[in-house]
Design a protein around this motif. Structure first.
Motif, PDB file in Angstrom:
ATOM      1  N   MET A 118       0.827  -1.262   0.166  1.00  0.00           N
ATOM      2  CA  MET A 118       0.097   0.017  -0.027  1.00  0.00           C
ATOM      3  C   MET A 118       1.060   1.175  -0.021  1.00  0.00           C
ATOM      4  O   MET A 118       1.732   1.274   0.829  1.00  0.00           O
ATOM      5  CB  MET A 118      -0.894   0.088   1.255  1.00  0.00           C
ATOM      6  N   GLU A 119       0.459   2.094  -0.706  1.00  0.00           N
ATOM      7  CA  GLU A 119       1.150   3.351  -0.763  1.00  0.00           C
ATOM      8  C   GLU A 119       0.888   4.172   0.435  1.00  0.00           C
ATOM      9  O   GLU A 119       0.032   4.191   0.862  1.00  0.00           O
ATOM     10  CB  GLU A 119       0.612   4.418  -2.092  1.00  0.00           C
ATOM     11  N   LEU A 120       1.931   4.814   1.061  1.00  0.00           N
ATOM     12  CA  LEU A 120       1.637   5.664   2.497  1.00  0.00           C
ATOM     13  C   LEU A 120       0.655   7.024   1.949  1.00  0.00           C
ATOM     14  O   LEU A 120      -0.031   7.172   2.816  1.00  0.00           O
ATOM     15  CB  LEU A 120       2.902   6.235   2.833  1.00  0.00           C
ATOM     16  N   LEU A 121       0.833   7.423   0.965  1.00  0.00           N
ATOM     17  CA  LEU A 121      -0.060   8.585   0.357  1.00  0.00           C
ATOM     18  C   LEU A 121      -0.627   8.388  -0.971  1.00  0.00           C
ATOM     19  O   LEU A 121       0.085   8.081  -1.704  1.00  0.00           O
ATOM     20  CB  LEU A 121       0.918   9.868   0.505  1.00  0.00           C
ATOM     21  N   THR A 122      -1.898   8.622  -1.094  1.00  0.00           N
ATOM     22  CA  THR A 122      -2.436   8.732  -2.318  1.00  0.00           C
ATOM     23  C   THR A 122      -2.330   9.908  -2.806  1.00  0.00           C
ATOM     24  O   THR A 122      -1.866  11.185  -2.106  1.00  0.00           O
ATOM     25  CB  THR A 122      -4.191   8.554  -2.286  1.00  0.00           C
ATOM     26  N   ASP A 123      -2.640  10.435  -4.078  1.00  0.00           N
ATOM     27  CA  ASP A 123      -2.436  11.578  -4.830  1.00  0.00           C
ATOM     28  C   ASP A 123      -3.421  12.554  -4.176  1.00  0.00           C
ATOM     29  O   ASP A 123      -2.831  13.719  -4.071  1.00  0.00           O
ATOM     30  CB  ASP A 123      -2.879  11.470  -6.245  1.00  0.00           C
ATOM     31  N   GLU A 124      -4.472  12.176  -3.745  1.00  0.00           N
ATOM     32  CA  GLU A 124      -5.405  13.254  -3.008  1.00  0.00           C
ATOM     33  C   GLU A 124      -4.985  13.649  -1.727  1.00  0.00           C
ATOM     34  O   GLU A 124      -4.868  14.850  -1.288  1.00  0.00           O
ATOM     35  CB  GLU A 124      -6.859  12.448  -2.709  1.00  0.00           C
ATOM     36  N   LEU A 125      -4.215  12.594  -1.023  1.00  0.00           N
ATOM     37  CA  LEU A 125      -3.665  13.002   0.569  1.00  0.00           C
ATOM     38  C   LEU A 125      -2.555  13.869   0.189  1.00  0.00           C
ATOM     39  O   LEU A 125      -2.237  14.841   0.823  1.00  0.00           O
ATOM     40  CB  LEU A 125      -3.357  11.659   1.124  1.00  0.00           C
ATOM     41  N   ARG A 126      -1.576  13.458  -0.603  1.00  0.00           N
ATOM     42  CA  ARG A 126      -0.360  14.167  -1.050  1.00  0.00           C
ATOM     43  C   ARG A 126      -0.550  15.799  -1.391  1.00  0.00           C
ATOM     44  O   ARG A 126      -0.094  16.540  -1.079  1.00  0.00           O
ATOM     45  CB  ARG A 126       0.439  13.458  -2.141  1.00  0.00           C
ATOM     46  N   ALA A 127      -1.665  16.002  -2.105  1.00  0.00           N
ATOM     47  CA  ALA A 127      -1.940  17.204  -2.588  1.00  0.00           C
ATOM     48  C   ALA A 127      -2.507  18.082  -1.360  1.00  0.00           C
ATOM     49  O   ALA A 127      -2.387  19.318  -1.090  1.00  0.00           O
ATOM     50  CB  ALA A 127      -3.042  16.808  -3.820  1.00  0.00           C
ATOM     51  N   LYS A 128      -3.240  17.667  -0.561  1.00  0.00           N
ATOM     52  CA  LYS A 128      -3.817  18.288   0.725  1.00  0.00           C
ATOM     53  C   LYS A 128      -2.700  18.574   1.364  1.00  0.00           C
ATOM     54  O   LYS A 128      -2.633  19.554   1.970  1.00  0.00           O
ATOM     55  CB  LYS A 128      -4.749  17.230   1.434  1.00  0.00           C
ATOM     56  N   LEU A 129      -1.793  17.626   1.629  1.00  0.00           N
ATOM     57  CA  LEU A 129      -0.495  17.744   2.826  1.00  0.00           C
ATOM     58  C   LEU A 129       0.287  18.853   1.948  1.00  0.00           C
ATOM     59  O   LEU A 129       0.750  19.626   2.669  1.00  0.00           O
ATOM     60  CB  LEU A 129       0.235  16.506   2.790  1.00  0.00           C
ATOM     61  N   LEU A 130       0.332  18.856   0.535  1.00  0.00           N
ATOM     62  CA  LEU A 130       1.335  19.883   0.053  1.00  0.00           C
ATOM     63  C   LEU A 130       0.482  21.241  -0.113  1.00  0.00           C
ATOM     64  O   LEU A 130       1.302  22.358   0.272  1.00  0.00           O
ATOM     65  CB  LEU A 130       1.676  19.448  -1.618  1.00  0.00           C
ATOM     66  N   ALA A 131      -0.597  21.212  -0.246  1.00  0.00           N
ATOM     67  CA  ALA A 131      -1.524  22.721  -0.139  1.00  0.00           C
ATOM     68  C   ALA A 131      -1.489  23.204   1.242  1.00  0.00           C
ATOM     69  O   ALA A 131      -1.067  24.330   1.403  1.00  0.00           O
ATOM     70  CB  ALA A 131      -3.021  22.226  -0.332  1.00  0.00           C
ATOM     71  N   ASN A 132      -1.555  22.384   2.485  1.00  0.00           N
ATOM     72  CA  ASN A 132      -1.355  22.776   3.753  1.00  0.00           C
ATOM     73  C   ASN A 132       0.316  23.388   3.957  1.00  0.00           C
ATOM     74  O   ASN A 132       0.379  24.382   4.552  1.00  0.00           O
ATOM     75  CB  ASN A 132      -1.409  21.583   5.021  1.00  0.00           C
ATOM     76  N   GLY A 133       1.205  22.571   3.528  1.00  0.00           N
ATOM     77  CA  GLY A 133       2.583  22.970   3.549  1.00  0.00           C
ATOM     78  C   GLY A 133       2.723  24.313   2.922  1.00  0.00           C
ATOM     79  O   GLY A 133       3.621  25.189   3.469  1.00  0.00           O
ATOM     80  N   LYS A 134       2.355  24.386   1.503  1.00  0.00           N
ATOM     81  CA  LYS A 134       2.316  25.995   0.934  1.00  0.00           C
ATOM     82  C   LYS A 134       1.686  26.917   1.767  1.00  0.00           C
ATOM     83  O   LYS A 134       2.240  27.781   1.812  1.00  0.00           O
ATOM     84  CB  LYS A 134       1.685  25.895  -0.261  1.00  0.00           C
ATOM     85  N   ALA A 135       0.506  26.561   2.400  1.00  0.00           N
ATOM     86  CA  ALA A 135      -0.242  27.462   3.284  1.00  0.00           C
ATOM     87  C   ALA A 135       0.739  28.172   4.371  1.00  0.00           C
ATOM     88  O   ALA A 135       0.710  29.405   4.596  1.00  0.00           O
ATOM     89  CB  ALA A 135      -1.593  27.256   3.809  1.00  0.00           C
ATOM     90  N   ASN A 136       1.470  27.236   5.059  1.00  0.00           N
ATOM     91  CA  ASN A 136       2.122  27.397   6.260  1.00  0.00           C
ATOM     92  C   ASN A 136       3.372  28.169   5.646  1.00  0.00           C
ATOM     93  O   ASN A 136       3.865  29.030   6.489  1.00  0.00           O
ATOM     94  CB  ASN A 136       2.725  26.332   7.117  1.00  0.00           C
ATOM     95  N   ALA A 137       3.734  27.932   4.816  1.00  0.00           N
ATOM     96  CA  ALA A 137       5.035  28.537   4.116  1.00  0.00           C
ATOM     97  C   ALA A 137       4.900  29.832   3.757  1.00  0.00           C
ATOM     98  O   ALA A 137       5.556  30.906   4.009  1.00  0.00           O
ATOM     99  CB  ALA A 137       5.672  27.786   2.925  1.00  0.00           C
ATOM    100  N   GLU A 138       3.740  30.218   2.852  1.00  0.00           N
ATOM    101  CA  GLU A 138       3.239  31.680   2.827  1.00  0.00           C
ATOM    102  C   GLU A 138       3.007  32.353   4.235  1.00  0.00           C
ATOM    103  O   GLU A 138       3.530  33.351   4.265  1.00  0.00           O
ATOM    104  CB  GLU A 138       1.936  31.546   1.934  1.00  0.00           C
ATOM    105  N   LYS A 139       2.366  31.783   5.305  1.00  0.00           N
ATOM    106  CA  LYS A 139       2.137  32.401   6.336  1.00  0.00           C
ATOM    107  C   LYS A 139       3.357  32.751   7.185  1.00  0.00           C
ATOM    108  O   LYS A 139       3.566  33.908   7.774  1.00  0.00           O
ATOM    109  CB  LYS A 139       1.305  31.531   7.381  1.00  0.00           C
TER     110      LYS A 139
END
Length: 124
Positions: free
Chosen positions: A1-22
């Motif tokens: 099993m993959e640790l992250l699906t594409d959907e989960l990876r996209a959500k995690l990356l969006a959160n990471g970008k939001a925190n980097a911007e903040k």
């Protein structure tokens, strides 16, 4: 099993970008970040290790941030390399770190972290 699906990876990356911007925002004088709800729960099926992850580092998407508990009674907020978790081989290579496909966060990461510090382990 993959640790992250594409959907989960996209959500995690969006959160990471939001925190980097903040963090880069000059108006954010206290340097606080978003307190996201965990996106994914990973666990050791043969032991007590658990990870509740909220984001990926947008500059190195192999690095995830969240609440990490290796099962020694001292869970902490921090980062982990997904490639290292994926490389873990258990039971002679038959098992590895798994994603809890039934996990649904019910609170923000800070609440899980405070609860985990009190209990000595993640309860999720």
């Amino acid at each position: 099993m993959e640790l992250l699906t594409d959907e989960l990876r996209a959500k995690l990356l969006a959160n990471g970008k939001a925190n980097a911007e903040k963090l880069a925002d000059p108006e954010n004088e206290d340097g606080k970040t978003h307190d996201f709800w965990p996106v994914v729960k990973l666990f050791n099926p043969c032991g007590a290790a658990t990870w509740l992850l909220t984001e990926l580092d947008p500059e190195d998407t192999d690095i995830a941030f969240g609440l990490c508990d290796l099962g020694f009674g001292c869970p902490e907020l921090g980062s982990v390399r997904l490639s290292e978790l994926a490389a873990v081989k258990l039971m002679g290579g038959a098992l590895g770190i798994e994603r809890d496909i039934h996990f649904k966060a019910t609170k923000r990461l800070s609440v899980y972290a405070e609860e985990a510090r009190t209990l000595g382990h993640i309860k999720a």
